[in-house]
Design a protein around this motif. Structure first.
Motif, PDB file in Angstrom:
ATOM      1  N   SER A  19      -6.813   9.900 -20.035  1.00 31.73           N
ATOM      2  CA  SER A  19      -6.470   8.644 -20.702  1.00 31.73           C
ATOM      3  C   SER A  19      -6.734   8.788 -22.193  1.00 31.73           C
ATOM      4  N   ASP A  20      -6.343   7.785 -22.962  1.00 35.94           N
ATOM      5  CA  ASP A  20      -6.492   7.835 -24.416  1.00 35.94           C
ATOM      6  C   ASP A  20      -7.938   8.029 -24.853  1.00 35.94           C
ATOM      7  N   ASP A  21      -8.868   7.374 -24.153  1.00 37.65           N
ATOM      8  CA  ASP A  21     -10.274   7.477 -24.560  1.00 37.65           C
ATOM      9  C   ASP A  21     -10.961   8.731 -24.044  1.00 37.65           C
ATOM     10  N   GLY A  22     -10.297   9.479 -23.163  1.00 37.18           N
ATOM     11  CA  GLY A  22     -10.853  10.731 -22.663  1.00 37.18           C
ATOM     12  C   GLY A  22     -11.908  10.566 -21.581  1.00 37.18           C
ATOM     13  N   HIS A  23     -12.163   9.335 -21.153  1.00 36.41           N
ATOM     14  CA  HIS A  23     -13.194   9.082 -20.155  1.00 36.41           C
ATOM     15  C   HIS A  23     -12.628   8.792 -18.766  1.00 36.41           C
ATOM     16  N   LYS A  24     -11.310   8.805 -18.659  1.00 34.48           N
ATOM     17  CA  LYS A  24     -10.667   8.543 -17.375  1.00 34.48           C
ATOM     18  C   LYS A  24      -9.522   9.522 -17.193  1.00 34.48           C
ATOM     19  N   ILE A  25      -9.133   9.699 -15.938  1.00 35.47           N
ATOM     20  CA  ILE A  25      -7.946  10.479 -15.628  1.00 35.47           C
ATOM     21  C   ILE A  25      -6.922   9.533 -15.019  1.00 35.47           C
ATOM     22  N   ARG A  26      -5.746   9.548 -15.588  1.00 37.33           N
ATOM     23  CA  ARG A  26      -4.647   8.720 -15.096  1.00 37.33           C
ATOM     24  C   ARG A  26      -3.839   9.573 -14.124  1.00 37.33           C
ATOM     25  N   ARG A  27      -3.620   9.069 -12.921  1.00 37.69           N
ATOM     26  CA  ARG A  27      -2.860   9.812 -11.921  1.00 37.69           C
ATOM     27  C   ARG A  27      -1.660   8.990 -11.468  1.00 37.69           C
ATOM     28  N   ARG A  28      -0.496   9.617 -11.521  1.00 36.61           N
ATOM     29  CA  ARG A  28       0.709   9.021 -10.944  1.00 36.61           C
ATOM     30  C   ARG A  28       0.793   9.514  -9.516  1.00 36.61           C
ATOM     31  N   ARG A  29       0.984   8.595  -8.589  1.00 30.10           N
ATOM     32  CA  ARG A  29       1.037   8.939  -7.166  1.00 30.10           C
ATOM     33  C   ARG A  29       2.345   8.465  -6.552  1.00 30.10           C
ATOM     34  N   ARG A  30       2.701   9.117  -5.469  1.00 26.12           N
ATOM     35  CA  ARG A  30       3.894   8.738  -4.717  1.00 26.12           C
ATOM     36  C   ARG A  30       3.511   8.633  -3.251  1.00 26.12           C
ATOM     37  N   CYS A  31       3.954   7.543  -2.641  1.00 24.31           N
ATOM     38  CA  CYS A  31       3.688   7.322  -1.223  1.00 24.31           C
ATOM     39  C   CYS A  31       4.694   8.131  -0.401  1.00 24.31           C
ATOM     40  N   GLN A  32       4.197   8.876   0.580  1.00 24.74           N
ATOM     41  CA  GLN A  32       5.069   9.658   1.462  1.00 24.74           C
ATOM     42  C   GLN A  32       5.807   8.758   2.448  1.00 24.74           C
ATOM     43  N   GLY A  33       5.248   7.569   2.703  1.00 24.14           N
ATOM     44  CA  GLY A  33       5.858   6.649   3.668  1.00 24.14           C
ATOM     45  C   GLY A  33       7.009   5.846   3.090  1.00 24.14           C
ATOM     46  N   CYS A  34       6.746   5.102   1.990  1.00 20.49           N
ATOM     47  CA  CYS A  34       7.771   4.210   1.432  1.00 20.49           C
ATOM     48  C   CYS A  34       8.431   4.763   0.172  1.00 20.49           C
ATOM     49  N   ASP A  35       7.927   5.898  -0.330  1.00 17.92           N
ATOM     50  CA  ASP A  35       8.462   6.601  -1.499  1.00 17.92           C
ATOM     51  C   ASP A  35       8.271   5.833  -2.818  1.00 17.92           C
ATOM     52  N   LYS A  36       7.415   4.803  -2.831  1.00 22.15           N
ATOM     53  CA  LYS A  36       7.143   4.074  -4.074  1.00 22.15           C
ATOM     54  C   LYS A  36       6.065   4.813  -4.864  1.00 22.15           C
ATOM     55  N   ARG A  37       6.071   4.575  -6.171  1.00 20.39           N
ATOM     56  CA  ARG A  37       5.112   5.225  -7.067  1.00 20.39           C
ATOM     57  C   ARG A  37       4.131   4.193  -7.620  1.00 20.39           C
ATOM     58  N   PHE A  38       2.910   4.659  -7.907  1.00 22.42           N
ATOM     59  CA  PHE A  38       1.899   3.794  -8.489  1.00 22.42           C
ATOM     60  C   PHE A  38       0.914   4.645  -9.280  1.00 22.42           C
ATOM     61  N   THR A  39       0.124   3.986 -10.104  1.00 16.83           N
ATOM     62  CA  THR A  39      -0.819   4.671 -10.984  1.00 16.83           C
ATOM     63  C   THR A  39      -2.246   4.333 -10.573  1.00 16.83           C
ATOM     64  N   THR A  40      -3.114   5.334 -10.588  1.00 16.32           N
ATOM     65  CA  THR A  40      -4.541   5.117 -10.369  1.00 16.32           C
ATOM     66  C   THR A  40      -5.303   5.722 -11.539  1.00 16.32           C
ATOM     67  N   TYR A  41      -6.531   5.265 -11.719  1.00 22.52           N
ATOM     68  CA  TYR A  41      -7.407   5.793 -12.761  1.00 22.52           C
ATOM     69  C   TYR A  41      -8.700   6.247 -12.104  1.00 22.52           C
ATOM     70  N   GLU A  42      -9.155   7.415 -12.510  1.00 23.56           N
ATOM     71  CA  GLU A  42     -10.386   7.978 -11.965  1.00 23.56           C
ATOM     72  C   GLU A  42     -11.389   8.097 -13.109  1.00 23.56           C
ATOM     73  N   SER A  43     -12.607   7.634 -12.871  1.00 23.00           N
ATOM     74  CA  SER A  43     -13.650   7.743 -13.894  1.00 23.00           C
ATOM     75  C   SER A  43     -14.982   8.086 -13.239  1.00 23.00           C
ATOM     76  N   VAL A  44     -15.881   8.571 -14.049  1.00 25.78           N
ATOM     77  CA  VAL A  44     -17.209   8.932 -13.580  1.00 25.78           C
ATOM     78  C   VAL A  44     -18.036   7.668 -13.403  1.00 25.78           C
ATOM     79  N   GLU A  45     -18.780   7.604 -12.334  1.00 25.68           N
ATOM     80  CA  GLU A  45     -19.661   6.473 -12.098  1.00 25.68           C
ATOM     81  C   GLU A  45     -21.090   6.929 -12.391  1.00 25.68           C
ATOM     82  N   LEU A  46     -21.654   6.377 -13.453  1.00 26.48           N
ATOM     83  CA  LEU A  46     -23.006   6.751 -13.855  1.00 26.48           C
ATOM     84  C   LEU A  46     -23.986   5.669 -13.426  1.00 26.48           C
TER      85      LEU A  46
END
Length: 153
Positions: A19-46
């Motif tokens: 991500s812009d701030d460098g503290h998260k990872i932005r992931r684009r995902r695709r569903c194998q079932g319905c073929d729709k796409r969505f975005t998730t964000y992953e960050s460290v939990e301190l």
């Protein structure tokens, strides 16, 4: 990761970026079932340690309380906000690096005093007067003499 559209369990990552701030990872995902796409964000939990106050009560660590203490001590002092943020970051990093589950409020107060000493001597004396409960002018005189000593930095 479940699909937010059809609730299927089978999704795949098609793109990952910082991500812009460098503290998260932005992931684009695709569903194998319905073929729709969505975005998730992953960050460290301190997990910062719990603060044990002088009366023995415990509370969650609150970065905003640190900021408030710095702001009060630095009121109308010529210290850039970026320096204050960096000082708070150093205190938080110090707390995280201990790996302890609890920390005394006294320890945090001492860290704040060290950082203020480095940033601004007037702010240091302001904070110390409240933190150490100065009772008379001798207490102020001692703090001023301490502040006037050459620093080891």
């Amino acid at each position: 990761m479940k699909c937010p559209f059809c609730n299927a369990d089978d999704t795949s990552v098609i793109d990952s970026r910082d991500s812009d701030d460098g503290h998260k990872i932005r992931r684009r995902r695709r569903c194998q079932g319905c073929d729709k796409r969505f975005t998730t964000y992953e960050s460290v939990e301190l997990h910062l340690p719990e603060v044990v106050k002088h009366d023995g009560s415990r509370t969650e660590f609150d970065r905003n309380k640190l900021l408030t203490g710095f702001k009060r001590a630095l009121h109308k002092r010529p210290v850039p906000t970026s320096y204050v943020d960096a000082a708070i970051d150093r205190i938080v990093q110090k707390l995280l690096s201990t790996g302890e589950r609890e920390v005394s409020s006294r320890s945090i107060g001492e860290s704040v005093m060290q950082e203020l000493y480095r940033l601004d001597k007037v702010a240091y004396i302001r904070f110390a007067s409240v933190y150490k409960s100065f009772q008379d002018t001798d207490d102020f005189r001692d703090a001023i003499q301490e502040a006037e000593k050459p620093s080891d930095d």
